[in-house]
Design an enzyme around this catalytic site. Structure first.
Site, short mmCIF file in Angstrom:
data_model
loop_
_atom_site.label_atom_id
_atom_site.label_comp_id
_atom_site.label_asym_id
_atom_site.label_seq_id
_atom_site.Cartn_x
_atom_site.Cartn_y
_atom_site.Cartn_z
NE ARG A 413 -0.71 0.34 4.96
CZ ARG A 413 -1.40 0.68 6.04
NH1 ARG A 413 -2.71 0.83 5.98
NH2 ARG A 413 -0.79 0.87 7.20
NE ARG A 609 -2.28 4.21 1.50
CZ ARG A 609 -1.46 4.33 2.55
NH1 ARG A 609 -1.97 4.61 3.76
NH2 ARG A 609 -0.18 4.18 2.40
#
Length: 635
Positions: A413, A609
């Site tokens: 991430r 994200r």
């Protein structure tokens, strides 16, 4: 014929030999004789002249002529033949013989050259008849003079051809279709697939990654040569090439394409840009879900597994897969919806510098570069400049721009470069005003994606399954103490409750909040001051905590924000307490507050994200067009 002529051949050495077979004639008045004898391994030759009735015969014979001739009763003749002196040729005769020889040789060479030239002309004619030349298409009005097949000459803006290219989504058999059966249309797209068999061809044209239509060609019995040429050209086309195709719309039932009720009968086809025959992988392989690939492994024809590095090394190919292409469209849609919401709330879009004189946030994760003899950094965020925009009386601002983080993080991430969605606004009383703006913006994004971009979401979810995000009508705000109690109830040791959350803690908290409040989207308020940047306003009742917040989506953080510390003296105090050095960049930032600035708060999101979590992807790199991480700076 004399009696001797009927005698059988006699043997000479190892060969069968009949002297009479070498005589041109054999009469009482004339004997013309041509003799050639090969006797074993030795040969003795001589030129001999006979004179019979005024005629001369020239021959070559061996030493056994006399004995052979005796056996057939012509010994006296042969003896005279062997004893005669050869006639001497004159120079004129020799010259004539040589000239005749040269003439015969020249004639033979001429005929040879004529034959060769004829064959070459036939070969050239056959090659010209079968050759498929490139086509320079300059005008639709002159189309009748162009070959119906062949690669296009390189497009270099020579002219506007006048062709009207259609979107294949406008094709159909229904009454409301823009282009119906019977119409002739031009279409440009990628050659998704092609199959040629005998005198027929079926191909699929792809536009916009996920819109497809079938086209077909069948041999024309009235033009066998032209049909053979077209079939040969179709065989030369490679998948993923850009092609121009003119065809007649015909009704059909094609379940494998997005356009299912019509197809195109090919009249003309040209390759505009040919793809290599060998590709790093096929788009259809990149478009399969993990479940589909896994299920095929026990079959006779398992689908290939495409690793992440192979995909990223050839990212332009990977993005042709429908789901991956749609992800980029969702990324664009989020930016559009974000802008729409903030514009409707009175915000102004700004563009701040990305080369700065010092760090924009506390921490060491910055990229440095030489700036004409001094050191500059790539901005970690537009933080300082959007606050100075408030000092400039731009009361509500936002920006969509690149953000750089020199963090050696290899998680699924984190990226070293991403797109930031930032906002800053003056507040009247409380930073909750900002949280309400943020909540309204994300409500607009979530609703807009599901209603206005349902097609893209459907395509993505075929390969990467996910469900729509659930959210509350009003902001769901969870305070730090409540979060600590929830996590302790989930079995986590929270220590002094002043540390940042780990990834596992975030996921557990997200699951608990989803169960308790029924939302995937919530805000965690009142973070400890120790783990927040220097520009964060402390909590007025307990300065161990701050007026700051993180925003979570599906149990993972997507945003950090806070009320900013707009008091210049307090800012310098916090900087000193954190042991930071106030460089030139921070000094000018603080100076802007000394000239008066409204209380303000803001937030910053990572676009990739948000996309990654909203779509339930397994890696943020799938949400980045050309991702940058510690191991990748190309393509």
């Amino acid at each position: 014929m004399p009696k001797e002529a009927a005698r059988p051949a006699v043997g000479l050495g190892s060969r069968r030999f009949s002297p009479l077979r070498r005589f041109t004639c054999f009469t009482p008045t004339l004997l013309a004789m041509n003799v050639f004898l090969a006797c074993g391994g030795r040969r003795a030759t001589m030129a001999t002249a006979f004179a019979f009735n005024g005629r001369t015969a020239v021959g070559t014979h061996g030493s056994r002529i006399a004995s052979s001739a005796s056996s057939i009763g012509g010994a006296s003749v042969i003896r005279r033949f062997m004893s005669a002196e050869p006639a001497e040729k004159t120079e004129e005769e020799k010259a004539a013989i040589k000239a005749a020889r040269e003439e015969r040789k020249a004639e033979k060479e001429r005929k040879k050259l004529e034959k060769k030239a004829k064959k070459e002309a036939e070969r050239a004619a056959a090659e010209a008849a079968s050759r498929i030349d490139d086509v320079q298409y300059l005008s639709f009005d002159q189309q009748g003079g162009y070959a119906p097949m062949g690669d296009m000459v390189r497009t270099m803006s020579r002219s506007r051809t006048g062709r009207d290219f259609i979107d294949i989504t406008d094709l159909g058999a229904s009454d409301d279709a823009k282009y119906k059966p019977g119409a002739t249309v031009w279409a440009r797209g990628r050659l998704h697939s092609i199959r040629v068999k005998g005198g027929s061809c079926f191909l699929v044209l792809r536009q916009d990654s996920f819109n497809t239509v079938q086209a077909c060609y069948f041999k024309d019995k009235e033009d066998p040569e032209g049909s053979a040429k077209m079939i040969r050209y179709l065989k030369s086309l490679t998948v993923e090439s850009i092609i121009d195709l003119e065809g007649v719309i015909a009704e059909a039932s094609v379940k494998s394409c997005s356009v299912q009720d019509v197809e195109l009968n090919v009249k003309r086809i040209h390759a505009v840009s040919k793809a290599d025959a060998m590709l790093p992988f096929l788009v259809e392989d990149a478009a399969r879900s993990e479940e589909e690939v896994e299920a095929s492994q026990d079959t006779d024809r398992p689908f290939p597994r495409l690793g992440q590095e192979l995909r990223l090394d050839n990212r332009w190919m990977d993005l042709r897969a429908p789901a991956n292409n749609a992800i980029m469209r969702i990324q664009s849609a989020i930016c559009q919806l974000y802008r729409e919401s903030l514009y409707s709330q009175g915000f102004v879009e700004i563009h701040t510098p990305k080369l700065i004189a010092g760090e924009s946030e506390s921490g060491a994760g910055v990229f440095t570069t030489d700036y004409f003899g001094t050191v500059a950094c790539l901005a970690q965020s537009p933080q300082l400049y959007k606050q100075m925009a408030i000092s400039s009386d731009l009361e509500k601002v936002f920006e969509i721009g690149p953000v750089f983080r020199a963090e050696k993080s290899h998680t699924r991430r984190h990226l070293c470069e991403f797109t930031g969605l930032d906002l800053e606004m003056a507040i009247e009383d409380h930073y909750l005003e900002t949280l309400e703006v943020v909540h309204e913006a994300f409500k607009h994004i979530f609703t807009g994606l599901e209603t206005r971009h349902a097609k893209e979401l459907s395509i993505i979810r075929e390969q990467y399954p996910s469900s729509a995000v659930s959210f509350t009508e009003e902001p769901c705000i969870v305070h730090w103490p409540e979060a600590m109690e929830i996590l302790k109830g989930e079995g986590f040791d929270m220590g002094d409750e002043m540390g940042d959350l780990t990834g596992a803690m975030e996921l557990a908290l997200g699951a608990a909040i989803k169960e308790k409040y029924g939302t995937d989207f919530f805000m965690l308020d009142k973070y400890p001051s120790e783990i927040r940047p220097f520009y964060t306003m402390p909590d007025p009742d307990d300065d161990r905590f701050s007026n700051s917040y993180d925003i979570f989506l599906r149990g993972q953080e997507i945003c950090s924000g806070a009320q900013r510390c707009h008091d210049p003296d307090l800012v310098m105090e916090i900087i000193e307490k954190k042991g930071m050095e106030a460089g030139d960049g921070i000094k000018t930032y603080v100076e802007s507050f000394r000239h008066g600035v409204a209380p303000h708060a803001g937030a910053g999101f990572g676009l990739e994200r948000v996309v990654f979590l909203y779509l339930g992807l397994d890696n943020v790199r799938k949400a980045s067009m050309f991702p940058r991480d510690p191991n990748r700076c190309t393509p």
